[in-house]
Motif scaffolding. Sequence first.
Motif, PDB file in Angstrom:
ATOM      1  N   GLY A   1      -9.227  -6.721   3.487  1.00  0.00           N
ATOM      2  CA  GLY A   1      -9.071  -8.139   3.175  1.00  0.00           C
ATOM      3  C   GLY A   1      -7.657  -8.643   3.019  1.00  0.00           C
ATOM      4  O   GLY A   1      -7.452  -9.839   2.800  1.00  0.00           O
ATOM      5  N   ALA A   2      -6.658  -7.793   3.114  1.00  0.00           N
ATOM      6  CA  ALA A   2      -5.281  -8.247   2.949  1.00  0.00           C
ATOM      7  C   ALA A   2      -4.829  -9.038   4.170  1.00  0.00           C
ATOM      8  O   ALA A   2      -5.122  -8.666   5.297  1.00  0.00           O
ATOM      9  N   HIS A   3      -4.120 -10.127   3.950  1.00  0.00           N
ATOM     10  CA  HIS A   3      -3.608 -10.904   5.081  1.00  0.00           C
ATOM     11  C   HIS A   3      -2.148 -10.542   5.380  1.00  0.00           C
ATOM     12  O   HIS A   3      -1.635 -10.833   6.443  1.00  0.00           O
ATOM     13  N   ARG A   4      -1.520  -9.905   4.403  1.00  0.00           N
ATOM     14  CA  ARG A   4      -0.120  -9.496   4.556  1.00  0.00           C
ATOM     15  C   ARG A   4       0.020  -8.194   3.796  1.00  0.00           C
ATOM     16  O   ARG A   4      -0.510  -8.045   2.694  1.00  0.00           O
ATOM     17  N   PHE A   5       0.747  -7.230   4.368  1.00  0.00           N
ATOM     18  CA  PHE A   5       0.862  -5.942   3.691  1.00  0.00           C
ATOM     19  C   PHE A   5       2.157  -5.243   4.070  1.00  0.00           C
ATOM     20  O   PHE A   5       2.753  -5.507   5.106  1.00  0.00           O
ATOM     21  N   VAL A   6       2.564  -4.372   3.156  1.00  0.00           N
ATOM     22  CA  VAL A   6       3.749  -3.546   3.329  1.00  0.00           C
ATOM     23  C   VAL A   6       3.327  -2.115   3.044  1.00  0.00           C
ATOM     24  O   VAL A   6       2.628  -1.861   2.057  1.00  0.00           O
TER      25      VAL A   6
ATOM     26  N   ILE B   1       0.864  -1.180   0.000  1.00  0.00           N
ATOM     27  CA  ILE B   1       0.000   0.000   0.000  1.00  0.00           C
ATOM     28  C   ILE B   1       0.901   1.231   0.000  1.00  0.00           C
ATOM     29  O   ILE B   1       1.833   1.332   0.792  1.00  0.00           O
ATOM     30  N   HIS B   2       0.648   2.131  -0.952  1.00  0.00           N
ATOM     31  CA  HIS B   2       1.544   3.242  -1.236  1.00  0.00           C
ATOM     32  C   HIS B   2       0.768   4.559  -1.300  1.00  0.00           C
ATOM     33  O   HIS B   2       0.157   4.861  -2.315  1.00  0.00           O
ATOM     34  N   PRO B   3       0.756   5.350  -0.207  1.00  0.00           N
ATOM     35  CA  PRO B   3       0.118   6.663  -0.266  1.00  0.00           C
ATOM     36  C   PRO B   3       0.938   7.590  -1.157  1.00  0.00           C
ATOM     37  O   PRO B   3       2.162   7.667  -1.017  1.00  0.00           O
ATOM     38  N   LEU B   4       0.265   8.277  -2.082  1.00  0.00           N
ATOM     39  CA  LEU B   4       0.965   9.137  -3.034  1.00  0.00           C
ATOM     40  C   LEU B   4       0.877  10.624  -2.709  1.00  0.00           C
ATOM     41  O   LEU B   4       1.776  11.382  -3.052  1.00  0.00           O
ATOM     42  N   ASP B   5      -0.201  11.035  -2.083  1.00  0.00           N
ATOM     43  CA  ASP B   5      -0.448  12.456  -1.864  1.00  0.00           C
ATOM     44  C   ASP B   5      -0.487  12.773  -0.370  1.00  0.00           C
ATOM     45  O   ASP B   5      -0.705  11.894   0.459  1.00  0.00           O
ATOM     46  N   MET B   6      -0.292  14.042  -0.068  1.00  0.00           N
ATOM     47  CA  MET B   6      -0.433  14.571   1.287  1.00  0.00           C
ATOM     48  C   MET B   6       0.505  13.903   2.292  1.00  0.00           C
ATOM     49  O   MET B   6       0.152  13.688   3.447  1.00  0.00           O
TER      50      MET B   6
END
Length: 126
Positions: free
Chosen positions: A102-107, A76-81
């Motif tokens: 619903g993600a079981h694993r995230f970065v 997951i990659h926030p682009l703004d603000m």
Amino acid sequence: MLKSFFEEKLYVRVGVNQFEIDNLSTGKSTIVTAADPFTTRRLLVGEFSSAESQLRDGIRRAQKPGLFRRSPAVVIHPLDMIEDGLCQVESRLFMELAAGAGAHRFVLWTGSRLSPRQALEKLDQV
């Protein structure tokens, strides 16, 4: 090993009232523009419930169709603000957003945009 073979991997970029989702496993992409705005004047995700439901819908659209939907691994990659970086609360928000959708694993990634190969490498490091 077998689990990672069947796991769908997604790269989710979060913009102002928008999610861009790439399925790194299939190459399928989708863009979700918020029907109910989730960005506020001060926060990229200020309306959590709205963002979570719209991200969940986007993830469903990006996944392979089938009887059973697997819980994906997500970058997951926030682009703004995020000019001054993310505080702990904002970092937690994005992790909870991915898990709630619903993600079981995230970065969580805050650097420059990733290529599909780079996004896969980030997921393999977790």
